[in-house]
Scaffold this motif. Structure first.
Motif, PDB file in Angstrom:
ATOM      1  N   ARG A 202       0.821  -1.214   0.000  1.00  0.00           N
ATOM      2  CA  ARG A 202       0.000   0.000   0.000  1.00  0.00           C
ATOM      3  C   ARG A 202       0.856   1.265   0.000  1.00  0.00           C
ATOM      4  N   GLY A 203       2.175   1.104  -0.039  1.00  0.00           N
ATOM      5  CA  GLY A 203       3.063   2.255  -0.021  1.00  0.00           C
ATOM      6  C   GLY A 203       3.363   2.774   1.362  1.00  0.00           C
ATOM      7  N   CYS A 204       3.085   1.982   2.398  1.00  0.00           N
ATOM      8  CA  CYS A 204       3.304   2.421   3.781  1.00  0.00           C
ATOM      9  C   CYS A 204       4.755   2.216   4.205  1.00  0.00           C
ATOM     10  N   GLN A 205       5.177   3.002   5.196  1.00  0.00           N
ATOM     11  CA  GLN A 205       6.517   2.928   5.762  1.00  0.00           C
ATOM     12  C   GLN A 205       6.433   2.445   7.207  1.00  0.00           C
ATOM     13  N   PRO A 206       7.529   1.881   7.737  1.00  0.00           N
ATOM     14  CA  PRO A 206       7.501   1.339   9.108  1.00  0.00           C
ATOM     15  C   PRO A 206       7.539   2.434  10.175  1.00  0.00           C
ATOM     16  N   VAL A 207       6.389   2.705  10.768  1.00  0.00           N
ATOM     17  CA  VAL A 207       6.251   3.772  11.771  1.00  0.00           C
ATOM     18  C   VAL A 207       5.714   3.184  13.067  1.00  0.00           C
ATOM     19  N   ASP A 208       6.317   3.562  14.172  1.00  0.00           N
ATOM     20  CA  ASP A 208       5.821   3.162  15.488  1.00  0.00           C
ATOM     21  C   ASP A 208       5.822   4.400  16.384  1.00  0.00           C
ATOM     22  N   ILE A 209       4.633   4.859  16.740  1.00  0.00           N
ATOM     23  CA  ILE A 209       4.513   6.090  17.532  1.00  0.00           C
ATOM     24  C   ILE A 209       5.176   5.930  18.898  1.00  0.00           C
ATOM     25  N   GLY A 210       4.992   4.774  19.531  1.00  0.00           N
ATOM     26  CA  GLY A 210       5.544   4.556  20.869  1.00  0.00           C
ATOM     27  C   GLY A 210       7.052   4.708  20.909  1.00  0.00           C
ATOM     28  N   TYR A 211       7.752   4.019  20.025  1.00  0.00           N
ATOM     29  CA  TYR A 211       9.205   4.126  19.998  1.00  0.00           C
ATOM     30  C   TYR A 211       9.658   5.513  19.568  1.00  0.00           C
ATOM     31  N   ASN A 212       8.923   6.130  18.645  1.00  0.00           N
ATOM     32  CA  ASN A 212       9.317   7.466  18.190  1.00  0.00           C
ATOM     33  C   ASN A 212       9.328   8.473  19.331  1.00  0.00           C
ATOM     34  N   VAL A 213       8.216   8.523  20.096  1.00  0.00           N
ATOM     35  CA  VAL A 213       8.090   9.581  21.101  1.00  0.00           C
ATOM     36  C   VAL A 213       8.811   9.247  22.398  1.00  0.00           C
ATOM     37  N   GLU A 214       9.083   7.972  22.643  1.00  0.00           N
ATOM     38  CA  GLU A 214       9.710   7.594  23.913  1.00  0.00           C
ATOM     39  C   GLU A 214      11.214   7.355  23.801  1.00  0.00           C
ATOM     40  N   GLU A 215      11.711   7.168  22.577  1.00  0.00           N
ATOM     41  CA  GLU A 215      13.125   6.836  22.475  1.00  0.00           C
ATOM     42  C   GLU A 215      13.839   7.633  21.380  1.00  0.00           C
ATOM     43  N   THR A 216      13.373   7.507  20.132  1.00  0.00           N
ATOM     44  CA  THR A 216      14.097   8.109  19.018  1.00  0.00           C
ATOM     45  C   THR A 216      14.144   9.625  19.105  1.00  0.00           C
ATOM     46  N   LEU A 217      12.984  10.258  19.237  1.00  0.00           N
ATOM     47  CA  LEU A 217      12.943  11.722  19.260  1.00  0.00           C
ATOM     48  C   LEU A 217      13.584  12.322  20.509  1.00  0.00           C
TER      49      LEU A 217
END
Length: 584
Positions: A202-217
Motif C-alpha cells: 500500500r506504499g506504507c513505511q515502518p512507523v511506530d509512535i511509541g518508539y518514536n516519542v519515547e526513544e528516538t525523538l
C-alpha cells in the motif's frame, strides 16, 4: 511538576531497591533485580544506577551510591563481553542495547560524578571506553530499527564528552545526520522495521509512535541540545510537534496501529525510556510539547501500582503482576528531568488547548485521524507488518477516545504473541483477548477477521466520516477457500459521538468496550443498550439490533495496551449492524 517527579522517582527507586538481590554470595545474582512479574532478571536493570545516583543527590543517602555500584558489578560479571559490549539479557545474544547501557553510565558521570568514589569513576571510564570502541565498529546497529542508530548518536556524544575523545563526537554527528533521511512528509519518524526504506504493497513505511516519542525523538533532541546543533534540534522539535496528533488528552499515546505495538503500553512503550525528558527540552519555545509531557507524567503516576509502573492503566484491576522493566527505564527519564532542571520551568505561555484538524490522512501508515467535539478516532488500513497478526488493519477503528470519558475503544495486537519473550509478560488469570473492534467468522476451524484484511479500500467522506470495504481474511491475509466474506463499515463521528454501520452476511461484530472492573454497568438486551458509569461520565452504547455479552459483565483484558473491556457481540439483521457510542 517538580514535586510530582521527585515523589514518583522516590517511590519507584525505593521499590526497585527492595527488589535488588543481596547476600547470596553469588556474583551472578547479587546486585541484580528480580522481576516480580516475569520471575527473572532483566539484563537492563543495571540502568537503574543512574536514577539511584540521582536519589543520592536528592537525599544525601550513601545507600544509593552503594546500590548503583552493585548493579554495575553484577552487569560486569554477567552481561559484559570481551568486545566491549553488554548483552541485552543473560540468555540473549543481542548487543544493541549497549547504547542505552553506556548512555546511562555517561549520565551518572556527567551529573553525579562528584559523588562517586574516584576508584569507581576510574573503573567506569575504562569500561565506557571499551564500550565506545565496540560501538564504533558495530555496523549491525546502523541497519537496525531507527531508534538504535539515533540513540547511538546521543551515546557517542556523551561518551565523547565524558572521555574527552573527539572521534566519538564526530561519529555522533554522522549518526545524527541520518535523522533527516527518516522523516515522512507528515513529520513522523519512519524506520521501526527493517529494511527501513522498504514500503508495503500500500506504499506504507515502518512507523511506530511509541518508539518514536519515547526513544528516538528524545535521543535526537538531547543530542541536538547538548551539541548545540540547531539544525538537529529544530528537526527533533518539529517532528515532536507532528507526533502530537497521536498524544491523547489524558497523557496516553495512540500507537494502536504501530509496527511494534506488541510492546505498546497506553502511556508509551514497554522497554523504552519515556517522552517527558525530550519534550520538556523545548518547553519554553513550544508550550504544547510541555503540556504533552506533563500529562504523560501524570498518567505514569496514575498507572503506578505497588510502587512500580504498570504496563497499562488496568493491570492492577486485572490481577496482573507488575513487571520491573517499565520502572527502571522510565526512572531514568525522571532523573534526567530533575538533573537538567526541566521540572522547574515556569508557567507555560500559549494556549492551553491545541486545536486539532477535523480529519487527516497519514499516507505513510494509511491511517485516518478524526477529531470532533472532544472525540478522537483512529481508523487504519496499515499493512507494514512487523509481526504476523500484530497490529490491526482492514479499516479498523483502532482507537476511540473522549476527553472526559477517556478511552472507549483501543485495539492492541490482533493476536498476542510474545515476539520478544523476555520483554513481554505472560497473561495471568484473566480472559486475555483481542481488544479490537472487528467482524469475524469461523470457517472449517479457521478464524477470518476484518483486522487481517490487508487490501481493503478506505475512503474519506467529508470531514467526519470514513468508509472501508474488504474481505475477511485469516491471520496470513488469505481468503477463505470456499466462501466469499465481504464487509463494509462506515464510521461517522458526530457532535453526539461515534456511529458505526457495518454490512456483512456471515459472522459477528465484536465490540470490546473499554471498562475497568468496578465501573457500574447496566445491560438491557431488550433495548439493545449498555451503560457504563465512569465517575461523573455515562458511556452509552446503543444498537438497533440485539446484543450479547458472552461473559456477562466480566471483563476481558489484554496486556497490550493494558485495558479491560466488556465483550459485546452483535449479529447482523438483514445483513447489517448499526450501533452508536455516546457520552453524557
Amino acid at each position: 511538576m517538580e514535586t510530582l517527579c521527585r515523589e514518583l522517582l522516590k517511590e519507584w527507586c525505593e521499590s526497585l531497591l527492595k527488589l535488588q538481590i543481596s547476600g547470596t554470595g553469588n556474583p551472578g545474582l547479587d546486585g541484580a533485580m528480580l522481576c516480580p512479574a516475569c520471575g527473572r532478571i532483566h539484563g537492563r536493570c543495571f540502568e537503574a544506577a543512574y536514577p539511584f545516583l540521582s536519589m543520592a543527590a536528592l537525599t544525601g543517602d550513601e545507600k544509593w551510591i552503594l546500590s548503583a555500584g552493585k548493579l554495575y558489578d553484577w552487569a560486569e560479571y554477567t552481561l559484559s563481553q570481551e568486545d566491549g559490549s553488554y548483552l541485552n539479557d543473560i540468555d540473549s545474544g543481542w548487543k544493541g542495547t549497549t547504547v542505552f547501557n553506556l548512555t546511562q553510565m555517561a549520565d551518572c558521570l556527567l551529573f553525579h560524578g562528584e559523588r562517586m568514589p574516584e576508584s569507581m569513576k576510574k573503573q567506569w571510564k575504562v569500561r565506557m571506553g571499551r564500550g565506545a570502541e565496540f560501538l564504533l565498529c558495530y555496523e549491525e546497529l546502523r541497519e537496525n530499527n531507527i531508534n538504535y542508530p539515533i540513540a547511538e548518536s546521543l551515546a557517542m556524544y556523551e561518551l565523547g564528552i565524558v572521555l574527552e575523545e573527539k572521534r566519538y563526537i564526530r561519529e555522533a554527528e554522522r549518526l545524527a545526520a541520518m535523522a533527516e533521511q527518516v522523516m515522512t512528509m507528515s513529520g513522523l519518524v519512519f524506520g521501526e522495521g527493517v529494511p527501513r526504506c522498504k514500503k508495503s504493497p500500500r506504499g506504507c513505511q515502518p512507523v511506530d509512535i511509541g518508539y518514536n516519542v519515547e526513544e528516538t525523538l528524545p535521543a535526537l533532541a538531547l543530542y541536538g541540545v547538548m551539541s548545540k546543533d540547531e539544525k538537529v534540534s529544530r528537526l527533533a522539535r518539529e517532528s515532536m510537534k507532528a507526533h502530537l496528533d497521536f498524544a491523547l488528552p489524558d497523557g496516553g499515546w495512540d500507537n494502536s496501529f504501530g509496527t511494534r505495538n506488541f510492546k505498546w503500553t497506553y502511556w508509551g512503550s514497554r522497554t523504552s525510556d519515556g517522552c517527558a525528558l525530550g519534550y520538556l527540552l523545548f518547553a519554553e519555545e513550544e508550550p504544547e510539547l510541555a503540556r504533552a509531557a506533563e500529562r504523560n507524567l501524570r498518567l505514569l503516576r496514575a498507572s503506578t501500582a505497588d510502587g512500580l509502573l504498570a504496563g497499562g492503566p488496568h493491570y492492577k484491576a486485572a490481577g496482573q503482576r507488575i513487571c520491573v522493566h517499565h520502572t527502571f527505564t522510565h526512572a531514568k527519564v525522571l532523573a534526567g528531568v530533575l538533573d537538567r532542571g526541566l521540572a522547574r520551568a515556569g508557567k507555560r505561555k500559549g494556549r492551553k488547548t491545541e486545536k486539532k484538524t477535523a480529519i487527516r490522512h497519514y499516507p505513510e501508515t494509511d491511517t485516518v485521524v478524526m477529531n470532533r467535539h472532544g472525540f478522537r478516532a483512529t481508523v487504519t488500513a496499515y499493512d507494514w507488518e512487523y509481526v504476523t497478526g500484530g497490529h490491526v488493519s482492514g479499516g479498523t477503528l483502532s482507537l476511540l477516545h473522549h476527553f472526559a470519558a477517556g478511552p472507549l475503544l483501543c485495539a492492541g495486537m490482533g493476536q498476542y504473541t510474545r515476539y520478544e519473550a523476555p520483554n513481554m509478560q505472560t497473561p495471568r488469570g484473566a480472559r486475555h483477548e483481542c481488544l479490537a473492534l472487528r467482524i469475524e467468522a469461523w470457517e472449517n476451524g479457521v478464524l477470518y477477521s476484518s483486522i487481517y484484511e490487508n487490501r481493503g479500500q478506505m475512503e474519506i467522506l467529508g470531514d467526519n466520516e470514513v468508509e472501508v470495504r474488504g474481505n475477511l481474511k485469516n491471520i496470513r491475509h488469505e481468503d477463505a477457500p470456499d466462501i466469499w466474506l465481504p464487509y463494509c463499515v462506515r464510521y461517522c463521528l458526530t457532535d453526539e459521538g461515534m456511529t458505526v454501520k457495518a454490512r456483512f452476511a456471515v459472522g459477528i461484530l465484536i465490540c470490546p468496550l473499554i471498562s475497568e472492573s468496578g465501573e457500574e454497568t447496566i445491560v438491557s438486551r431488550e433495548t439493545g443498550e449498555v451503560k457504563i458509569y465512569r465517575g461523573r461520565t455515562k458511556i452509552r452504547l446503543k444498537t438497533e439490533g440485539t446484543l450479547e455479552l458472552p461473559y456477562g459483565t466480566e471483563r476481558i483484558f489484554n496486556l497490550s495496551p493494558g485495558f479491560q473491556a466488556l465483550r459485546i457481540e452483535m449479529k447482523p439483521m438483514r445483513g447489517a449492524v448499526k450501533f452508536s457510542l455516546q457520552i453524557r
